[in-house]
Write an enzyme that holds these catalytic residues in place. Structure first.
Site, PDB file in Angstrom:
ATOM      1  N   GLY A 153     -10.786 -16.484   0.438  1.00 26.77           N
ATOM      2  CA  GLY A 153      -9.816 -17.062  -0.506  1.00 26.77           C
ATOM      3  C   GLY A 153      -9.758 -16.180  -1.651  1.00 26.77           C
ATOM      4  CD  GLU A 182     -15.140  -6.734   5.669  1.00 25.37           C
ATOM      5  OE1 GLU A 182     -16.139  -6.626   6.148  1.00 25.37           O
ATOM      6  OE2 GLU A 182     -13.919  -6.833   6.296  1.00 25.37           O
TER       7      GLU A 182
HETATM    8  C1  LIG Z   1      -3.049  -9.396   7.973  1.00 25.15           C
HETATM    9  C2  LIG Z   1      -3.654  -9.631   6.740  1.00 25.15           C
HETATM   10  C3  LIG Z   1      -4.737 -10.456   6.352  1.00 25.15           C
HETATM   11  C4  LIG Z   1      -5.076 -10.664   5.157  1.00 25.15           C
HETATM   12  N1  LIG Z   1      -6.292 -11.541   5.105  1.00 25.15           N
HETATM   13  C5  LIG Z   1      -6.513 -12.050   3.716  1.00 25.15           C
HETATM   14  C6  LIG Z   1      -7.489 -12.882   3.781  1.00 25.15           C
HETATM   15  O1  LIG Z   1      -7.924 -13.355   4.539  1.00 25.15           O
HETATM   16  N2  LIG Z   1      -7.756 -13.273   2.209  1.00 25.15           N
HETATM   17  C7  LIG Z   1      -7.341 -12.853   1.354  1.00 25.15           C
HETATM   18  O2  LIG Z   1      -7.585 -13.029   0.209  1.00 25.15           O
HETATM   19  N3  LIG Z   1      -6.445 -11.762   1.265  1.00 25.15           N
HETATM   20  C8  LIG Z   1      -5.928 -11.270   2.683  1.00 25.15           C
HETATM   21  N4  LIG Z   1      -4.988 -10.513   2.765  1.00 25.15           N
HETATM   22  C9  LIG Z   1      -4.224  -9.876   1.907  1.00 25.15           C
HETATM   23  C10 LIG Z   1      -4.670  -8.659   1.296  1.00 25.15           C
HETATM   24  O3  LIG Z   1      -5.806  -8.651   0.535  1.00 25.15           O
HETATM   25  C11 LIG Z   1      -3.292  -8.201   0.219  1.00 25.15           C
HETATM   26  O4  LIG Z   1      -2.202  -8.314   1.341  1.00 25.15           O
HETATM   27  C12 LIG Z   1      -3.747  -6.818  -0.287  1.00 25.15           C
HETATM   28  O5  LIG Z   1      -4.760  -6.827  -1.133  1.00 25.15           O
HETATM   29  C13 LIG Z   1      -2.775  -6.335  -1.044  1.00 25.15           C
HETATM   30  O6  LIG Z   1      -1.987  -7.125  -1.938  1.00 25.15           O
HETATM   31  P1  LIG Z   1      -0.422  -7.460  -1.729  1.00 25.15           P
HETATM   32  O7  LIG Z   1      -0.256  -7.588  -0.428  1.00 25.15           O
HETATM   33  O8  LIG Z   1      -0.018  -8.450  -2.904  1.00 25.15           O
HETATM   34  O9  LIG Z   1       0.328  -6.216  -2.041  1.00 25.15           O
HETATM   35  P2  LIG Z   1       0.768  -5.626  -3.316  1.00 25.15           P
HETATM   36  O10 LIG Z   1      -0.547  -5.594  -4.392  1.00 25.15           O
HETATM   37  O11 LIG Z   1       1.842  -6.306  -3.868  1.00 25.15           O
HETATM   38  O12 LIG Z   1       1.156  -3.891  -3.206  1.00 25.15           O
HETATM   39  C14 LIG Z   1       2.277  -3.556  -2.570  1.00 25.15           C
HETATM   40  C15 LIG Z   1       2.200  -2.095  -2.459  1.00 25.15           C
HETATM   41  O13 LIG Z   1       2.060  -1.583  -3.704  1.00 25.15           O
HETATM   42  C16 LIG Z   1       0.948  -0.819  -4.006  1.00 25.15           C
HETATM   43  N5  LIG Z   1       0.344  -1.043  -5.149  1.00 25.15           N
HETATM   44  C17 LIG Z   1      -0.288  -1.977  -5.638  1.00 25.15           C
HETATM   45  N6  LIG Z   1      -0.731  -1.634  -6.994  1.00 25.15           N
HETATM   46  C18 LIG Z   1      -0.700  -0.374  -7.041  1.00 25.15           C
HETATM   47  C19 LIG Z   1      -1.187   0.378  -8.134  1.00 25.15           C
HETATM   48  N7  LIG Z   1      -1.902   0.307  -8.965  1.00 25.15           N
HETATM   49  N8  LIG Z   1      -0.942   1.709  -7.994  1.00 25.15           N
HETATM   50  C20 LIG Z   1      -0.204   2.300  -6.800  1.00 25.15           C
HETATM   51  N9  LIG Z   1       0.148   1.335  -5.690  1.00 25.15           N
HETATM   52  C21 LIG Z   1       0.053  -0.031  -5.966  1.00 25.15           C
HETATM   53  C22 LIG Z   1       0.180  -1.130  -2.807  1.00 25.15           C
HETATM   54  O14 LIG Z   1      -0.677  -0.116  -2.358  1.00 25.15           O
HETATM   55  C23 LIG Z   1       1.107  -1.705  -1.944  1.00 25.15           C
HETATM   56  O15 LIG Z   1       1.632  -0.351  -1.095  1.00 25.15           O
HETATM   57  C24 LIG Z   1      -4.286 -10.221   4.091  1.00 25.15           C
HETATM   58  C25 LIG Z   1      -3.484  -9.299   4.270  1.00 25.15           C
HETATM   59  C26 LIG Z   1      -3.053  -8.919   5.453  1.00 25.15           C
HETATM   60  C27 LIG Z   1      -1.759  -8.019   5.837  1.00 25.15           C
END
Ligand SMILES: Cc1cc2nc3c(=O)[nH]c(=O)nc-3n(C[C@H](O)[C@H](O)[C@H](O)COP(=O)(O)OP(=O)(O)OC[C@H]3O[C@@H](n4cnc5c(N)ncnc54)[C@H](O)[C@@H]3O)c2cc1C
Lengths: 301, 378
Positions: free
Chosen positions: B129, B243
């Site tokens: 989480g 990880e």
């Molecule tokens: C299949 C799957 C399983 C998952 N399982 C879990 C889980 O079990 N537990 C959990 O906690 N999370 C989980 N996640 C979430 C995952 O950790 C997040 O999706 C990830 O950290 C990215 O966050 P976001 O999706 O909010 O994307 P965002 O942070 O909104 O990013 C969107 C885009 O913007 C870019 N971006 C963001 N910040 C910057 C920056 N500073 N500079 C340049 N580019 C940037 C990112 O690289 C990305 O390309 C899972 C995700 C997936 C897809």
């Protein structure tokens, strides 16, 4: 599995590092294309470094590590073919080596005592006399380029030997590319750390940081594939390494020039020494398409 | 250097392959779709129990916790074979890779006794989480709050993208106990605690994979706080570094590429552009493989891998992308389910650049820590 150098290999690495340091910067008054060092060649010869691939404790891996390191220098000498191809041939061949592929101008051709001749699938060896070759002093490629002035007497090699030559040429190419990529990357990392626009160093702009980071990833990959291929001597590994090197180089060459602005077009900056050597190697052995054919045959049953 | 496996490592890999061959059911390729489907998760409980009995679940853990202190290479060989087979351990791979090891490092005696042995026996599923609707890459901005109330905490907030949450027994939860990066704490929360609601999020990566998890006045005793208040950032720094190269994605990508090429060859279609693309993708897989091995080699020698882990991770993202694109272009019927294992790879491959830290964040780390580029003053 053990991805650290052994003691002998570390000793060679240290010695090469020491030697390389003497050739680490280009002369301030140098504004040319091919920066060749006969001193470097002589030191390597006298130190017996061209034969390290034949010493079991060091092997081709040690040679590849050395080629990578020396390729990072602004100076060049005929190192890669002598260190990696020559020791794998069952014949005494005088160095330096040069390459003529499809009759085109090649690196080190004007001074080579042994030429590797590649005509389509055939690989041959020739020993040109001084009047059969000439230098091309104004080539942009930052190796001393040369061409044939008349056709040579070529001794074509049997298929298995020809494929050994090509395999080790690919290893040599990948190891050299790894060093060239690293040097170009290092020089641009330094450039964008110092050069300021909009009141701050260029290196703070994320658009550029990400491109540099991606280039670092590619460079690391090329180095590992080159070392793996040097260790195994496998035709598939060598083709993979050469393919990854030629492919990654297209990206590196473009990005490194782009990030250096107009300065990168000058002969004041050393960048072209590495990027134009990469460009010279991009077409070798059929370029990416040529390597892909070998990968397809060797790596997919 | 030696780029080959030694005799024991080869035998070990072979024993895992034999185990997998003998244990996976015939319809496995229909179960193995998506990274965390319900069916796969249920199957994993049974499978992990058998793995544990065979000594193949946590071989790298210390003997007191059910392992035999095998070296990081064996752990990685195991991970490669599992991932290549479609990860029959389901979400339990997280227990093995990082939840167990983190509890061993930071857990109290009670926490270790309660949680570690069930993991080693393959009996328990966890979820992670971390992410929230407003906190993805910027994890430190998370808002789920844990407020101290006597010797318990009351937790309120929402998590999202939580894999395995629908079936998990316990959540490794990050919640805020005070402001800032150093105001985040870790709680080990049973998922059946009153106040927790889980909702499936339909997705292209398969049914039952990702979820929303709501916390409404969820009461958690302080004895289930892992580490000190505010220590989460320090602790998860270690989780994330484990990880980053935790999943050997290149192994399945590489197998998928080989299987796809074999299909094309059968049909006489491995020609022209397909050859160039396959060779390039193969080179990318091998680059990712050797860069990852370089990091495992360091781990095996007790050298902390720093930002190189992000280089390894990004190499993997490149290879996943090239292989996915290759399949989509040359065997599009795979996406319609004609080749279930190619689809299973597709659904895993497309998240490579997002799950467990987005690719661009890896590039930020490489730029700052590996290349040491100057940073904007903050
Ligand atoms: C299949 C799957 C399983 C998952 N399982 C879990 C889980 O079990 N537990 C959990 O906690 N999370 C989980 N996640 C979430 C995952 O950790 C997040 O999706 C990830 O950290 C990215 O966050 P976001 O999706 O909010 O994307 P965002 O942070 O909104 O990013 C969107 C885009 O913007 C870019 N971006 C963001 N910040 C910057 C920056 N500073 N500079 C340049 N580019 C940037 C990112 O690289 C990305 O390309 C899972 C995700 C997936 C897809």
């Amino acid at each position: 599995m053990d991805l650290s150098l052994n003691e002998d290999q570390l000793a060679v690495e240290g010695a090469i590092e020491k030697l390389a340091e003497q050739f680490g910067s280009s002369p301030v008054d140098f504004h040319g294309f091919a920066l060749v060092s006969d001193d470097l060649d002589r030191e390597l010869e006298e130190g017996g470094y061209f034969d390290i691939a034949t010493i079991p404790e060091m092997g081709a891996l040690s040679a590849a590590v050395s080629v990578e390191r020396l390729a990072r220098l602004p100076y060049t000498a005929e190192v890669a073919l002598s260190m990696l191809v020559r020791p794998h041939l069952d014949m005494e061949l005088p160095r330096p080596f040069g390459v003529i592929e499809q009759g085109r101008p090649g690196r080190f051709v004007a001074t080579a005592k042994t030429l590797i001749i590649i005509d389509d699938d055939k690989v041959g060896i020739a020993h040109p006399t001084a009047d059969q070759v000439e230098a091309i002093p104004d080539s942009l490629f930052a190796y001393p380029m040369g061409r044939l002035t008349e056709s040579l007497e070529v001794k074509y090699l049997p298929d298995d030997v020809a494929s050994t030559v090509k395999t080790w040429m690919r290893v040599a190419l990948a190891a050299e590319m790894a060093g060239l990529m690293q040097a170009a990357l290092d020089s641009i990392v330094e450039h964008v750390s110092v050069r300021k626009q909009f009141g701050r160093p260029l290196g703070v702009f994320q658009a550029l940081r990400h491109r540099l980071a991606e280039c670092a990833v590619l460079t690391g990959g090329v180095r590992w594939l080159a070392l793996k291929a040097a260790w195994s001597g496998d035709a598939g590994d060598a083709a993979l390494a050469a393919l990854h090197a030629q492919d990654s180089a297209t990206r590196l060459v473009y990005d490194m020039h782009q990030l250096s602005g107009a300065m990168g077009m000058t002969l004041e900056m050393d960048l072209h020494l590495w990027t134009y050597r990469m460009k010279a190697l991009m077409s070798e052995l059929g370029g990416r398409g040529g390597q892909a054919q070998v990968v397809a045959a060797a790596c997919f049953e | 250097m030696n780029f080959d496996w030694n005799t024991e490592q080869k035998a070990y890999r072979e024993s895992i392959r034999t185990f997998i061959r003998e244990t996976l059911p015939e319809n496995w390729e229909h179960i193995a779709h998506g990274p965390a489907s319900r069916e796969q998760t249920a199957f994993a409980r049974d499978f992990c129990g058998k793995l544990s009995q065979a000594g193949l679940l946590v071989p790298h853990w210390p003997t007191e916790w059910g392992g035999r202190a095998a070296d990081p290479w064996e752990a990685f060989i195991l991970a490669e074979e599992m991932w290549m087979a479609g990860e029959p351990r389901g979400g339990q791979y997280m227990n093995v890779n990082w939840i167990g090891p983190i509890l061993m490092l930071f857990g109290t005696e009670l926490q270790k006794q309660t949680h570690i042995l069930p993991m080693a026996r393959g009996e328990t599923l966890w979820c992670q989480g971390f992410s929230e609707p407003e906190s993805g890459s910027d994890l430190a901005s998370l808002r789920t709050r844990a407020v101290k109330d006597g010797d318990s905490y009351k937790i309120n907030g929402q998590k999202i993208w939580t894999s395995y949450a629908g079936d998990a027994d316990t959540c490794f939860l990050l919640a805020r106990t005070s402001e800032g990066k150093n105001g985040i704490s870790i709680f080990l929360v049973p998922m059946n605690t009153p106040g927790i609601t889980v909702r499936d999020i339909p997705s292209i990566i398969g049914e039952g994979d990702i979820h929303e998890v709501f916390f409404d006045d969820v009461e958690v005793h302080e004895k289930w706080r892992l580490g000190e208040e505010g220590q989460a950032w320090e602790i998860i720094g270690q989780v994330l570094s484990l990880e980053r190269v935790g999943i050997p994605r290149f192994s399945l990508a590489s197998k998928t590429l080989r299987d796809t090429v074999a299909l094309l060859k059968q049909e006489g279609r491995f020609i022209g552009a397909a050859v160039d693309q396959a060779a390039k993708a193969h080179a990318a897989c091998e680059a990712a493989r050797w860069y990852s091995y370089f990091i495992i080699d360091k781990r095996a020698k007790n050298i902390q891998a720093g930002p190189e882990a992000s280089v390894g991770r990004f190499s993997t993202v490149i290879c996943e992308r090239l292989v996915s694109e290759f399949v989509v272009e040359h065997v599009p019927e795979a996406i319609s389910g004609v080749h279930p294992m190619l689809l299973a790879h597709h659904q895993r491959g497309i998240v490579a650049g997002i799950a467990s830290g987005a690719a661009e964040i890896q590039l930020n780390i490489i730029a700052t820590q590996f290349l040491e580029l100057p940073r904007e003053a903050r």
